[in-house]
Design a protein around this motif. Structure first.
Motif, short mmCIF file in Angstrom:
data_model
loop_
_atom_site.label_atom_id
_atom_site.label_comp_id
_atom_site.label_asym_id
_atom_site.label_seq_id
_atom_site.Cartn_x
_atom_site.Cartn_y
_atom_site.Cartn_z
N GLY A 162 -6.02 1.61 -7.36
CA GLY A 162 -5.69 2.87 -6.70
C GLY A 162 -6.42 4.03 -7.32
O GLY A 162 -7.22 3.87 -8.25
N LYS A 210 0.86 -1.18 0.00
CA LYS A 210 0.00 0.00 0.00
C LYS A 210 0.90 1.23 0.00
O LYS A 210 1.69 1.44 0.92
CB LYS A 210 -0.92 0.02 1.22
CG LYS A 210 -1.89 1.19 1.21
CD LYS A 210 -2.85 1.14 2.38
CE LYS A 210 -3.82 2.31 2.33
NZ LYS A 210 -4.78 2.29 3.48
N SER A 220 0.94 5.42 -0.46
CA SER A 220 0.09 6.61 -0.47
C SER A 220 0.95 7.87 -0.38
O SER A 220 1.93 7.91 0.37
CB SER A 220 -0.91 6.58 0.69
OG SER A 220 -0.26 6.48 1.93
N PHE A 246 -2.23 5.17 -4.05
CA PHE A 246 -3.12 6.31 -3.94
C PHE A 246 -2.32 7.61 -3.81
O PHE A 246 -1.32 7.66 -3.08
CB PHE A 246 -4.03 6.17 -2.72
CG PHE A 246 -4.98 5.02 -2.80
CD1 PHE A 246 -6.26 5.19 -3.30
CD2 PHE A 246 -4.60 3.75 -2.38
CE1 PHE A 246 -7.15 4.12 -3.38
CE2 PHE A 246 -5.47 2.67 -2.46
CZ PHE A 246 -6.75 2.86 -2.96
N ARG A 250 -1.87 -1.37 -3.84
CA ARG A 250 -2.86 -0.29 -3.74
C ARG A 250 -2.10 1.03 -3.70
O ARG A 250 -1.35 1.29 -2.75
CB ARG A 250 -3.71 -0.48 -2.48
CG ARG A 250 -4.53 -1.76 -2.53
CD ARG A 250 -5.18 -2.10 -1.20
NE ARG A 250 -5.99 -3.30 -1.32
CZ ARG A 250 -7.32 -3.33 -1.37
NH1 ARG A 250 -8.00 -2.19 -1.28
NH2 ARG A 250 -7.98 -4.46 -1.48
#
Length: 762
Positions: A545, A485, A487, A521, A519
């Motif tokens: 994403g 993940k 971000s 983002f 993922r």
């Protein structure tokens, strides 16, 4: 306050003893003089000098004469922990300790403002120990070349101050070594789990050296700080564990333990106690807090290992406050083998701060075999919630020279804040999994030649937050990037590109089972960018994403002017010619693998859940069925051929849903669209083995709260693999085990694992 055993000798009794032969039984000698005088008659009863006093020199001489018994040397109440009247000034070399003895200076309230030794020994002489099972406790030793030189097994040092006067100030003179444990002086214990056991070691070139010494234990000590635990008093190297270089064969350092599992209580309190060592020397002097590489100049070679390092403060003081100028490397592994830093339990975590590298491994083309860095907090606060003077690189390791997967490193479940790179892995692969990385310029950087070994890195399940540039930067071959993940990356979430003459080929981004999607983002640029030459191939499987500034997948030619065809053979996206609510179709290259996804918006940097995949036929036609979608849902696709994946196809929308009936209208108006499922399922373990049992078989039953969910299971350090209930494990080894299971629903949402611990008794 003074605490020590005492012996009263009257002058008459002493004179009587001089006339008797030595008795081969343990004796207690009480030092009552700060002078440096010899024993008047060694071996004939008592440690009296010509002046009828008992000095430290005389007591050692008398103990040596009383062979094969465990003597004890204590100090009278005249020694009270005050510098002026508690210092024994050594004029010439003290006798070598040749017979088992315990030297106990006792515990006093000192002029340093803390409890400590009652006695100071000052001078260039060392305490040389050649008798097994000897102990030195409660002494402040300063001004010597080597404070304590150990050449025998089972030595113990507790409650000593090395390199300090009794008032806590720096001891005079150059002190190359604090405590030196020589080759074959095995099973030494330096420190303990209580405050009274703590040694304080500073103002030396090397605080404690285990050179060719095995099964040593170093715990509960202060290195590089004064006795108050907070004021700097740096060593060049706080602790050295290394093999001893010899002409014919080196002497290995094996099975040494640094620190201890401090348990949940120790992990939750800010103080370094319960066996935690403080390693706090500052960068102006210190090349490493813990050095396992050794120095060739000092005839040291990297430690053979295994070596365990757990539950320590490195670059922090005793209260958990970070030093702004910590040692260059917190732990310099170099090419030492079998090193474990941290562990799966909270009490095994090391707190590591400041300097250039939190952990530094590999040296001169020689790798550290079987290295594990697990569960540590590097550059993070004690509760892991914030940065706390992070190092430039959290973990920097080179595996150059490794040819077997079994020898590769594991960097797992660490919480890291770093200035430049969270985790840097050079050359042959490592397992980089479950780490939390915050605020670095690059979260994970992989580079160096992997083509020779054919072993890439596994980068799985990491959470990377707010990197200044890339979340994950790949500059070599054969890497697998699953379930991360990322971000808030300032540039691309994942960037794959060559490094100098080395390619970046045969990488895999995202997997083909639920839970392996990366993922991504909020990247400032592309979510996934592949910048390479025409002949290089990277496969991009399932990922998702949103809110990324560029495209979700970008293929970019590295020299667009002279070599315009980009990576993956310049493969173009497939076309989506029709997108129905339950099926899509289109065209692609013959026999290409087409993966179909949904999108929540037309943004180029957004990609939703995977729907289905199919292989195009000989004419390039493809179609896939999938679960029913709401009206006006965007559908897109990629194609993969020869291991290279395209960018995303232009999306097509599914047909609109029928309008709802107007009030009063009869008709058969259809209903509205459904809301996308974004809720992760939960899983519950309904049955498992007993908490403690002699059975080597463990059976688990579990269920999810959403019908149709699939499951993945793992045991201990294994990877998550597809499973179903019930799940049985057989032929388990004795010890503690951890089982985890997670569920994935039909929409691809992955839930948090449920877990159960159990112990197989021997």
């Amino acid at each position: 306050m003074i605490a020590r055993p005492r012996v009263a000798l009257t002058l008459l009794a002493a004179l009587f003893l001089l006339a008797l032969p030595a008795v081969a039984s343990a004796a207690v000698y009480e030092v009552n003089s700060t002078a440096d005088e010899e024993d008047a008659a060694p071996g004939v009863g008592g440690c009296l000098t010509a002046g009828l006093k008992c000095t430290l020199r005389a007591a050692i001489e008398e103990s040596n004469a009383s062979t094969s018994v465990n003597d004890e040397i204590v100090f009278s109440s005249a020694f009270d922990g005050k510098k002026a009247d508690s210092t024994i000034a050594i004029v010439f070399s003290l006798p070598t300790i040749e017979d088992e003895v315990k030297i106990d200076g006792g515990r006093c309230e000192t002029d340093a403002g803390v409890e400590g030794p009652c006695v100071e020994v000052s001078g260039e002489s060392r305490l040389a120990v050649r008798a097994a099972n000897s102990q030195v406790e409660g002494l402040a030793i300063s001004g010597s070349q080597i404070a304590i030189a150990v050449e025998a097994e089972e030595f113990q040092a507790r409650g000593d101050w090395i390199g300090f006067h009794l008032d806590g100030t720096s001891g005079a003179g150059e002190q190359p070594y604090g405590i030196f444990v020589a080759p074959h002086a095995d099973n030494a214990v330096i420190g303990g789990t209580t405050a009274a056991d703590r040694n304080v070691i500073g103002n030396t070139n090397s605080g404690v050296v285990l050179r060719g010494a095995s099964s040593g234990t170093v715990l509960g000590n202060y290195f590089g700080v004064e006795p108050d635990g907070t004021t700097p008093a740096s060593n060049g190297r706080d602790l050295v564990v290394a093999d001893k270089e010899e002409l014919l064969a080196s002497v290995p350092a094996t099975d040494d333990q640094i620190g201890v599992n401090v348990g949940e209580v120790g992990a939750e309190t800010p103080e370094c106690d319960l066996g935690c060592n403080v390693f706090a020397s500052e960068a102006i002097n210190a090349v490493a807090a813990i050095d396992l590489q050794g120095s060739e100049f000092e005839e040291e070679l990297p430690a053979t290992g295994p070596t365990e390092i757990e539950g320590n403060y490195i670059g922090l003081d005793a209260n958990g406050e970070a030093f702004t100028e910590a040692a260059t490397s917190g732990v310099r592994v170099g090419s030492a083998d079998g090193v474990t830093i941290g562990g799966p339990e909270p009490g095994q975590a090391n707190q590591i701060h400041g300097g250039t590298n939190g952990v530094f491994a590999g040296s001169g083309g020689e790798p550290a075999l079987d290295l594990t860095v697990e569960g540590n907090r590097i550059g993070r606060s004690l509760d892991g919630s914030a940065s706390l003077d992070p190092p430039s690189k959290g973990i920097s390791a080179s595996s150059e020279g490794i040819t077997e997967v079994a020898d590769t490193a594991q960097f797992v479940n660490n919480s890291i804040a770093a200035g430049q790179v969270g985790i840097e892995s050079h050359s042959t692969g490592a397992e980089i999994a479950g780490n939390s990385i915050t605020g670095a310029e690059v979260g994970v950087h992989i580079w160096g030649d992997t083509e020779a070994s054919g072993i890439g890195n596994l980068i799985e399940g990491n959470e990377i937050v707010d990197p200044v540039e890339e979340g994950i930067l790949i500059e070599n071959d054969f890497n697998e990037i699953f379930g991360n993940k990322i971000s808030g990356a300032g540039a691309s979430g994942i960037l794959i590109q060559p490094f100098l003459s080395l390619g970046a080929d045969e990488n895999l981004v995202g997997g083909d089972v639920p839970g392996t999607e990366n993922r991504i983002f909020g990247s400032g640029d592309d979510a996934i960018e592949i910048r390479d030459f025409e002949g290089t191939f990277t496969e991009v499987a399932r990922n998702l994403g949103a809110e990324n500034g560029g495209r979700f997948i970008r293929l970019e030619a590295i020299n667009p002017g002279t070599e315009p065809v980009g990576p993956n053979g310049g493969i173009e996206p497939p076309s989506v010619t029709a997108a129905g609510k339950t099926e899509a179709s289109g065209s692609a290259e013959p026999f290409a693998l087409v993966r179909v996804f949904r999108k929540a918006s037309a943004e180029k940097g957004e990609l939703g859940a995977f729907l289905e995949e199919a292989t195009a036929d000989a004419g390039g036609n493809w179609s896939v069925p999938y679960p029913a979608l709401p009206g006006k849902t965007l559908v897109t696709a990629t194609q993969t051929k020869e291991g290279g994946t395209s960018e995303l196809a232009d999306p097509q929308a599914t047909p609109a849903d029928p309008s709802p009936p107007t009030p009063g209208g009869g008709g058969n108006g259809g209903g509205g669209g459904s809301t996308p499922d974004t809720t992760a399922p939960t899983v519950k373990i309904t049955k498992g083995p007993k908490a403690k049992s002699t059975s080597t078989t463990a059976k688990f039953k579990f269920k999810a709260n959403e019908a149709g969910s699939t499951f993945q299971c793992k045991l201990d350090k294994g990877k998550f693999k597809n499973c179903r209930s019930p799940k049985t494990y057989k032929k388990l080894k004795p010890g503690k085990h951890l089982f985890k299971v997670r569920a994935t629903d039909k929409a691809g949402n992955v839930g948090k694992p449920a877990k159960r611990t159990f112990t197989v008794l021997p």
